[in-house]
Design a protein around this motif. Structure first.
Motif, PDB file in Angstrom:
ATOM      1  N   ILE A  58       0.844  -1.191   0.000  1.00 16.29           N
ATOM      2  CA  ILE A  58       0.000   0.000   0.000  1.00 16.29           C
ATOM      3  C   ILE A  58       0.881   1.243   0.000  1.00 16.29           C
ATOM      4  CG2 ILE A  58      -1.711   1.305   1.318  1.00 16.29           C
ATOM      5  CD1 ILE A  58      -2.823  -1.346   2.317  1.00 16.29           C
ATOM      6  N   ASP A  59       0.734   2.071  -1.030  1.00 10.03           N
ATOM      7  CA  ASP A  59       1.548   3.282  -1.174  1.00 10.03           C
ATOM      8  C   ASP A  59       0.840   4.471  -0.521  1.00 10.03           C
ATOM      9  OD1 ASP A  59       3.376   1.822  -2.740  1.00 10.03           O
ATOM     10  OD2 ASP A  59       2.189   2.188  -4.542  1.00 10.03           O
ATOM     11  N   ASP A  60       0.721   4.409   0.781  1.00  8.97           N
ATOM     12  CA  ASP A  60       0.078   5.497   1.513  1.00  8.97           C
ATOM     13  C   ASP A  60       0.533   5.422   2.966  1.00  8.97           C
ATOM     14  OD1 ASP A  60      -1.494   7.610   2.210  1.00  8.97           O
ATOM     15  OD2 ASP A  60      -3.409   6.716   1.656  1.00  8.97           O
ATOM     16  N   GLU A  61       0.465   6.552   3.667  1.00 15.72           N
ATOM     17  CA  GLU A  61       0.865   6.575   5.070  1.00 15.72           C
ATOM     18  C   GLU A  61      -0.196   5.985   5.971  1.00 15.72           C
ATOM     19  OE1 GLU A  61       1.892  10.554   6.093  1.00 15.72           O
ATOM     20  OE2 GLU A  61       3.718  10.582   4.846  1.00 15.72           O
ATOM     21  N   GLU A  62      -1.435   5.938   5.481  1.00 14.10           N
ATOM     22  CA  GLU A  62      -2.521   5.378   6.265  1.00 14.10           C
ATOM     23  C   GLU A  62      -3.246   4.286   5.489  1.00 14.10           C
ATOM     24  OE1 GLU A  62      -4.112   8.698   9.350  1.00 14.10           O
ATOM     25  OE2 GLU A  62      -4.815   8.921   7.283  1.00 14.10           O
ATOM     26  N   ILE A  63      -3.729   3.294   6.229  1.00 13.51           N
ATOM     27  CA  ILE A  63      -4.467   2.180   5.633  1.00 13.51           C
ATOM     28  C   ILE A  63      -5.924   2.269   6.062  1.00 13.51           C
ATOM     29  CG2 ILE A  63      -4.697  -0.329   5.525  1.00 13.51           C
ATOM     30  CD1 ILE A  63      -1.793  -0.551   6.284  1.00 13.51           C
ATOM     31  N   LEU A  64      -6.814   2.029   5.126  1.00 10.14           N
ATOM     32  CA  LEU A  64      -8.233   1.941   5.417  1.00 10.14           C
ATOM     33  C   LEU A  64      -8.635   0.471   5.380  1.00 10.14           C
ATOM     34  CD1 LEU A  64     -10.904   3.475   5.901  1.00 10.14           C
ATOM     35  CD2 LEU A  64     -11.234   3.464   3.413  1.00 10.14           C
ATOM     36  N   ILE A  65      -9.183  -0.029   6.494  1.00  4.83           N
ATOM     37  CA  ILE A  65      -9.649  -1.414   6.571  1.00  4.83           C
ATOM     38  C   ILE A  65     -11.170  -1.385   6.719  1.00  4.83           C
ATOM     39  CG2 ILE A  65      -9.479  -3.617   7.792  1.00  4.83           C
ATOM     40  CD1 ILE A  65      -6.756  -2.742   8.842  1.00  4.83           C
ATOM     41  N   GLU A  66     -11.850  -1.970   5.750  1.00  5.69           N
ATOM     42  CA  GLU A  66     -13.315  -1.979   5.747  1.00  5.69           C
ATOM     43  C   GLU A  66     -13.808  -3.328   6.268  1.00  5.69           C
ATOM     44  OE1 GLU A  66     -14.342  -1.120   1.731  1.00  5.69           O
ATOM     45  OE2 GLU A  66     -13.830   1.010   1.878  1.00  5.69           O
ATOM     46  N   LEU A  67     -14.718  -3.285   7.247  1.00  5.54           N
ATOM     47  CA  LEU A  67     -15.190  -4.491   7.920  1.00  5.54           C
ATOM     48  C   LEU A  67     -16.711  -4.485   7.990  1.00  5.54           C
ATOM     49  CD1 LEU A  67     -12.697  -4.266  10.922  1.00  5.54           C
ATOM     50  CD2 LEU A  67     -12.470  -5.785   8.939  1.00  5.54           C
ATOM     51  N   SER A  68     -17.285  -5.668   8.278  1.00  4.86           N
ATOM     52  CA  SER A  68     -18.730  -5.738   8.496  1.00  4.86           C
ATOM     53  C   SER A  68     -19.059  -6.656   9.670  1.00  4.86           C
ATOM     54  CB  SER A  68     -19.455  -6.224   7.242  1.00  4.86           C
ATOM     55  OG  SER A  68     -19.017  -7.513   6.870  1.00  4.86           O
ATOM     56  N   GLN A  69     -18.561  -7.900   9.624  1.00  2.14           N
ATOM     57  CA  GLN A  69     -18.789  -8.871  10.695  1.00  2.14           C
ATOM     58  C   GLN A  69     -17.512  -9.679  10.905  1.00  2.14           C
ATOM     59  OE1 GLN A  69     -22.152 -11.367   9.751  1.00  2.14           O
ATOM     60  NE2 GLN A  69     -23.455  -9.614   9.191  1.00  2.14           N
TER      61      GLN A  69
END
Length: 371
Positions: A331-342
């Motif tokens: 991931i070429d970014d300083e922050e990671i987005l993690i998408e979750l549901s269950q």
């Protein structure tokens, strides 16, 4: 026939294609490099019948022209242990090769090129151009999730899906999936095909030498050509799984973390995880994230906390930390987005900010939480 080259330059060029040469070749000639020599330069080829690679280089001096096959293993070992210097190859009519360096002379015996497999060709190719760096980046990101399962040939390579102005590369090993979309260039024809991992691994190592590449394809082969490099790969004749049905349509909970901090915590906590499952539990509550692991066989336990941004219900979910550690650096970014549901549904990792002309999505399946 004689030519002079830099030992270091020759070694670097051979390194770009030597990975194609297998250890259990059906034909002895496949253990050789093929050298084509003329006043315009030297072209060196290697193949395993499935993949054909070729690099070109400029010699210091050439006397005569012709072609010869040279044993790859002995030549690589010799060059690896030779300091940078000009070396002379003097090739006789009996295929004897005398290599002269500043410290002495060595002799090996080459082979006739008649039994070296010809370069694959096709009359029905479609072609387009793209930046070599973009292709290299797409390959690097998707190679990580290619399956090692020989019983699933369709998953032993990377799926290429070509659209009107974008190229999508996809790989999966059933535990994770990576999809990388590169856009901003014209493609003459929609198509999809699977390229073997070995071909792409070796290609990735050579693309730094080119600014732009031409990609040509038909139903059977893929050709990538750039400045002084050429790769021809046979395609995998299988149907790739319908990966789109695996990607969740809606993961409403969003966890945002610092890439470097999260990766460091994950690496430390995973030291104490069970070495079979590599399970690390993520406990998310408010603006706090707790990472926990344990190995009951050795009474090991790891526990670390870090800050995060989270929009969603409190959740405990577990993942294979080894797989995550392999994916996060892509991931070429300083922050990671993690998408979750269950806790029982796949998580999606992506850059916090989308890059121009790129859409990266990484899916990872959860593990059952330990009681």
């Amino acid at each position: 026939m004689k030519f002079i080259v830099s030992s270091g330059t020759l070694f670097k060029n051979l390194q770009n294609i030597v990975g194609i040469i297998g250890s259990n070749n059906v034909l002895p000639i496949l253990e050789d490099f093929k050298f084509d020599i003329n006043k315009g330069g030297i072209t060196i080829s290697a193949t395993d019948l499935e993949t054909f690679m070729k690099v070109s280089m400029d010699p210091t001096d050439v006397d005569g022209k012709g072609s010869i096959c040279i044993p790859a293993k002995v030549l690589m070992e010799y060059l690896k242990n030779l300091p940078e210097q000009p070396i002379t190859f003097d090739i006789g009519d009996d295929y004897g090769i005398v290599i002269t360096s500043s410290s002495g002379k060595s002799k090996i015996v080459g082979e006739d090129i008649k039994s070296f497999p010809p370069e694959p060709s096709s009359d029905n190719l479609e072609s387009f151009n793209m930046p070599a760096a973009e292709l290299s980046d797409a390959i690097a990101k998707t190679l990580v999730a290619v399956s090692q399962d020989e019983m699933r040939p369709a998953m032993s390579g990377v799926l290429f899906e070509l659209g009107k102005d974008s190229m999508t590369t996809v790989s999966t090993d059933a535990h994770r999936l990576i999809r990388c979309i590169k856009s901003g260039f014209e493609i003459p024809k929609k198509a999809s095909f699977i390229v073997p991992k070995k071909s792409l691994t070796q290609l990735k190592n050579t693309l730094h030498n080119a600014a732009e590449v031409t990609i040509s394809f038909d139903d059977n082969i893929l050709i990538v050509e750039g400045q002084k490099l050429l790769m021809i790969s046979r395609l995998i004749d299988a149907k790739f799984p319908d990966y789109k049905v695996v990607i969740p349509a809606d993961n409403p909970f969003q966890l945002k973390v610092s890439k470097d901090e999260f990766l460091s915590c994950l690496r430390r906590v995973s030291v104490f995880a069970n070495k079979t499952t590599n399970q690390v539990e993520l406990r998310i509550k408010g603006s706090g994230l707790e990472l926990k692991s344990n190995d009951m066989d050795f009474s090991y336990h790891g526990d670390e906390k870090m800050n995060c941004e989270y929009d969603g219900d409190d959740m405990n979910i577990a993942f294979n930390s080894k797989l995550m550690v392999e994916m996060i650096p892509l991931i070429d970014d300083e922050e990671i987005l993690i998408e979750l549901s269950q806790p029982s549904r796949a998580g999606i990792m992506k850059p916090s900010e989308k890059k121009d002309n790129e859409d990266l999505l990484m899916l990872i399946m959860p593990l059952m939480l330990n009681n």
